[in-house]
Write a protein that holds these residues in place. Structure first.
Motif, PDB file in Angstrom:
ATOM      1  N   VAL A  76       0.836  -1.201   0.000  1.00  0.00           N
ATOM      2  CA  VAL A  76       0.000   0.000   0.000  1.00  0.00           C
ATOM      3  C   VAL A  76       0.871   1.251   0.000  1.00  0.00           C
ATOM      4  O   VAL A  76       0.601   2.231  -0.707  1.00  0.00           O
ATOM      5  N   THR A  77       1.958   1.233   0.776  1.00  0.00           N
ATOM      6  CA  THR A  77       2.883   2.370   0.811  1.00  0.00           C
ATOM      7  C   THR A  77       3.574   2.547  -0.534  1.00  0.00           C
ATOM      8  O   THR A  77       3.776   3.675  -0.998  1.00  0.00           O
ATOM      9  N   ILE A  78       3.933   1.434  -1.149  1.00  0.00           N
ATOM     10  CA  ILE A  78       4.571   1.508  -2.470  1.00  0.00           C
ATOM     11  C   ILE A  78       3.619   2.118  -3.492  1.00  0.00           C
ATOM     12  O   ILE A  78       4.024   2.917  -4.348  1.00  0.00           O
ATOM     13  N   LEU A  79       2.342   1.753  -3.401  1.00  0.00           N
ATOM     14  CA  LEU A  79       1.350   2.326  -4.311  1.00  0.00           C
ATOM     15  C   LEU A  79       1.265   3.843  -4.164  1.00  0.00           C
ATOM     16  O   LEU A  79       1.158   4.570  -5.161  1.00  0.00           O
ATOM     17  N   PHE A  80       1.329   4.325  -2.946  1.00  0.00           N
ATOM     18  CA  PHE A  80       1.291   5.774  -2.716  1.00  0.00           C
ATOM     19  C   PHE A  80       2.528   6.447  -3.323  1.00  0.00           C
ATOM     20  O   PHE A  80       2.430   7.514  -3.933  1.00  0.00           O
ATOM     21  N   TYR A  81       3.710   5.826  -3.168  1.00  0.00           N
ATOM     22  CA  TYR A  81       4.929   6.390  -3.741  1.00  0.00           C
ATOM     23  C   TYR A  81       4.877   6.394  -5.274  1.00  0.00           C
ATOM     24  O   TYR A  81       5.443   7.269  -5.926  1.00  0.00           O
ATOM     25  N   ILE A  82       4.208   5.398  -5.842  1.00  0.00           N
ATOM     26  CA  ILE A  82       4.066   5.379  -7.297  1.00  0.00           C
ATOM     27  C   ILE A  82       3.275   6.589  -7.779  1.00  0.00           C
ATOM     28  O   ILE A  82       3.626   7.239  -8.767  1.00  0.00           O
ATOM     29  N   PHE A  83       2.201   6.928  -7.083  1.00  0.00           N
ATOM     30  CA  PHE A  83       1.405   8.095  -7.464  1.00  0.00           C
ATOM     31  C   PHE A  83       2.204   9.387  -7.310  1.00  0.00           C
ATOM     32  O   PHE A  83       2.104  10.296  -8.150  1.00  0.00           O
ATOM     33  N   ILE A  84       3.006   9.480  -6.256  1.00  0.00           N
ATOM     34  CA  ILE A  84       3.859  10.659  -6.087  1.00  0.00           C
ATOM     35  C   ILE A  84       4.843  10.777  -7.250  1.00  0.00           C
ATOM     36  O   ILE A  84       5.073  11.860  -7.801  1.00  0.00           O
ATOM     37  N   THR A  85       5.410   9.654  -7.660  1.00  0.00           N
ATOM     38  CA  THR A  85       6.367   9.664  -8.768  1.00  0.00           C
ATOM     39  C   THR A  85       5.701  10.053 -10.079  1.00  0.00           C
ATOM     40  O   THR A  85       6.291  10.769 -10.894  1.00  0.00           O
ATOM     41  N   ILE A  86       4.484   9.602 -10.313  1.00  0.00           N
ATOM     42  CA  ILE A  86       3.756   9.963 -11.530  1.00  0.00           C
ATOM     43  C   ILE A  86       3.528  11.469 -11.590  1.00  0.00           C
ATOM     44  O   ILE A  86       3.686  12.104 -12.648  1.00  0.00           O
ATOM     45  N   ILE A  87       3.202  12.074 -10.460  1.00  0.00           N
ATOM     46  CA  ILE A  87       2.987  13.527 -10.425  1.00  0.00           C
ATOM     47  C   ILE A  87       4.291  14.261 -10.714  1.00  0.00           C
ATOM     48  O   ILE A  87       4.327  15.226 -11.502  1.00  0.00           O
ATOM     49  N   LEU A  88       5.384  13.830 -10.096  1.00  0.00           N
ATOM     50  CA  LEU A  88       6.680  14.467 -10.351  1.00  0.00           C
ATOM     51  C   LEU A  88       7.099  14.283 -11.810  1.00  0.00           C
ATOM     52  O   LEU A  88       7.683  15.181 -12.421  1.00  0.00           O
ATOM     53  N   HIS A  89       6.794  13.106 -12.361  1.00  0.00           N
ATOM     54  CA  HIS A  89       7.082  12.845 -13.775  1.00  0.00           C
ATOM     55  C   HIS A  89       6.370  13.849 -14.670  1.00  0.00           C
ATOM     56  O   HIS A  89       6.953  14.402 -15.616  1.00  0.00           O
ATOM     57  N   ALA A  90       5.114  14.122 -14.370  1.00  0.00           N
ATOM     58  CA  ALA A  90       4.341  15.068 -15.178  1.00  0.00           C
ATOM     59  C   ALA A  90       4.850  16.491 -15.021  1.00  0.00           C
ATOM     60  O   ALA A  90       4.891  17.260 -15.993  1.00  0.00           O
ATOM     61  N   VAL A  91       5.246  16.860 -13.817  1.00  0.00           N
ATOM     62  CA  VAL A  91       5.757  18.222 -13.585  1.00  0.00           C
ATOM     63  C   VAL A  91       7.059  18.440 -14.353  1.00  0.00           C
ATOM     64  O   VAL A  91       7.260  19.481 -15.004  1.00  0.00           O
ATOM     65  N   VAL A  92       7.965  17.470 -14.301  1.00  0.00           N
ATOM     66  CA  VAL A  92       9.233  17.593 -15.032  1.00  0.00           C
ATOM     67  C   VAL A  92       8.984  17.668 -16.532  1.00  0.00           C
ATOM     68  O   VAL A  92       9.611  18.457 -17.251  1.00  0.00           O
ATOM     69  N   GLN A  93       8.048  16.862 -17.027  1.00  0.00           N
ATOM     70  CA  GLN A  93       7.751  16.864 -18.462  1.00  0.00           C
ATOM     71  C   GLN A  93       7.138  18.179 -18.904  1.00  0.00           C
ATOM     72  O   GLN A  93       7.485  18.718 -19.961  1.00  0.00           O
ATOM     73  N   GLU A  94       6.221  18.708 -18.098  1.00  0.00           N
ATOM     74  CA  GLU A  94       5.472  19.903 -18.486  1.00  0.00           C
ATOM     75  C   GLU A  94       6.317  21.174 -18.423  1.00  0.00           C
ATOM     76  O   GLU A  94       6.313  21.979 -19.343  1.00  0.00           O
ATOM     77  N   TYR A  95       7.071  21.333 -17.342  1.00  0.00           N
ATOM     78  CA  TYR A  95       7.726  22.612 -17.082  1.00  0.00           C
ATOM     79  C   TYR A  95       9.208  22.643 -17.437  1.00  0.00           C
ATOM     80  O   TYR A  95       9.818  23.708 -17.396  1.00  0.00           O
ATOM     81  N   ILE A  96       9.797  21.501 -17.769  1.00  0.00           N
ATOM     82  CA  ILE A  96      11.224  21.481 -18.098  1.00  0.00           C
ATOM     83  C   ILE A  96      11.462  20.908 -19.486  1.00  0.00           C
ATOM     84  O   ILE A  96      11.976  21.585 -20.378  1.00  0.00           O
ATOM     85  N   LEU A  97      11.091  19.638 -19.687  1.00  0.00           N
ATOM     86  CA  LEU A  97      11.461  18.948 -20.918  1.00  0.00           C
ATOM     87  C   LEU A  97      10.741  19.506 -22.136  1.00  0.00           C
ATOM     88  O   LEU A  97      11.347  19.660 -23.205  1.00  0.00           O
TER      89      LEU A  97
END
Length: 365
Positions: A76-97
């Motif tokens: 369950v904790t790993i699932l929560f970290y996966i969602f956090i990583t998906i959000i960070l992935h989108a932020v890096v893609q949108e505002y940097i890459l």
């Protein structure tokens, strides 16, 4: 990508809908967990997503230290970290890459590889920093005997917990977003990562696995950084040469540490009884299986590396030989064409004053 206004809509819960809205879905789920912390009724359930649940307090001279153990609730904790990583992935893609790729004007294939390397550079850099922090604070580098002494290492210190929980499962979450040809290659590397990290996590070899991750992530960070510089300037290939040298040295270090810790260190530990309840897997068949897995994986990576380098060298020499085989006719200077004085008009040579430059023959009377 997420957080972006779109004019095209997709069917609900379809593959295209999930691919283009996975960051928004993850953000909503994370927000629900955070809101659950605000109420007493749901706070206990929300803490399952945020904190490891298997902890034990060890008394020390000054106070007490909290250590953790793994269990099924960690999923369950790993699932929560996966969602956090998906959000960070989108932020890096949108505002940097996306802003950088617009300036480079890359092709479709290079644009996809640029996004992949950009995301993995951020991931590997953060992973290297965190692994290095844990290794230095825990003293694993200064005391290599700690990799096998007091085995099994059932309990983990707090800094190690995020590494072991998040690294196995968030390396790449967007496999479905790749083309069909790229999915098998991605799945090969993801399976290799998951197999090694989950093995170190479940067999209580987290200390050794953390150092091996530090070496591997450092090499991957250098490779993807070299690709980014290459996409910015195709003449810049120095980092690829540095990565090629570091790659071979890293394989040697990984094999040496694995043989030292598993082959020699664990073989000298007194407690060599197979006891899954206590987390002890220090038996000869288990050690041979772990060493075989590490050696086969490193040999496969080295074979892929050599095959890739030979292919690039063949392509380079083909380009060089093609440049040398320039047709000799194109090198010879063009032969000058003799033109009669005057200028041409409708295929007829005219003189400067408008008369024909050719002398007319006089007819005999």
């Amino acid at each position: 990508m997420a957080f972006r206004r779109r004019t095209k809509s997709y069917p609900l819960f379809s593959q295209e809908f999930v691919i283009h809205n996975h960051a928004d879905i993850g953000f909503c789920l994370v927000l629900c967990v955070l809101i659950g912390l605000m109420f007493e009724v749901t706070a206990k359930t929300a803490f399952l997503f945020i904190l490891p649940q298997y902890n034990i307090s060890v008394p020390t001279a000054d106070s007490e230290t909290v250590h953790y153990h793994y269990g099924p609730k960690d999923l369950v904790t790993i699932l929560f970290y996966i969602f956090i990583t998906i959000i960070l992935h989108a932020v890096v893609q949108e505002y940097i890459l996306d802003k950088i790729s617009k300036r480079l004007h890359l092709s479709k294939v290079k644009h996809s590889k640029f996004n992949e390397s950009g995301q993995l550079v951020v991931f590997h850099l953060s992973s290297v920093v965190w692994c290095l922090y844990v290794v230095v604070t825990e003293g694993y580098l200064t005391n290599l005997r700690s990799l096998w002494e007091d085995y099994p290492h059932v309990y983990l210190s707090p800094p190690v917990v995020p590494s072991d929980l998040s690294f196995p499962f968030f390396w790449r979450h967007d496999v479905l977003a790749h083309d069909g040809e790229e999915i098998p290659r991605q799945l090969q590397y993801i399976s290799l990562y998951l197999l090694h990290i989950a093995g170190a996590y479940l067999l209580n070899l987290s200390r050794l696995g953390l150092i091996l991750l530090l070496l591997q992530y450092s090499t991957e960070f250098l490779f993807h950084m070299a690709r980014l510089f290459y996409f910015a300037d195709e003449n810049n290939e120095r980092l690829f040469n540095a990565w090629a040298a570091v790659f071979g040295v890293t394989r040697l270090f990984i094999l040496t540490l694995a043989v030292l810790a598993i082959g020699f260190g664990l073989a000298r530990v007194e407690n060599q009884v197979f006891d899954p309840e206590k987390g002890n897997f220090n038996t000869l068949p288990c050690r041979l299986g772990m060493l075989l897995l590490v050696c086969v994986a490193q040999a496969w990576l080295m074979w892929r590396f050599i095959h890739s380098q030979l292919r690039h060298w063949r392509e380079y020499w083909k380009e060089q030989s093609a440049k040398r085989r320039v047709p000799a006719a194109s090198r010879l200077p063009a032969r000058p064409i003799k033109r009669e004085p005057g200028y041409h008009e409708n295929g007829v040579v005219k003189a400067e004053n408008g008369t024909s430059p050719r002398t007319k023959k006089l007819k005999s009377p």
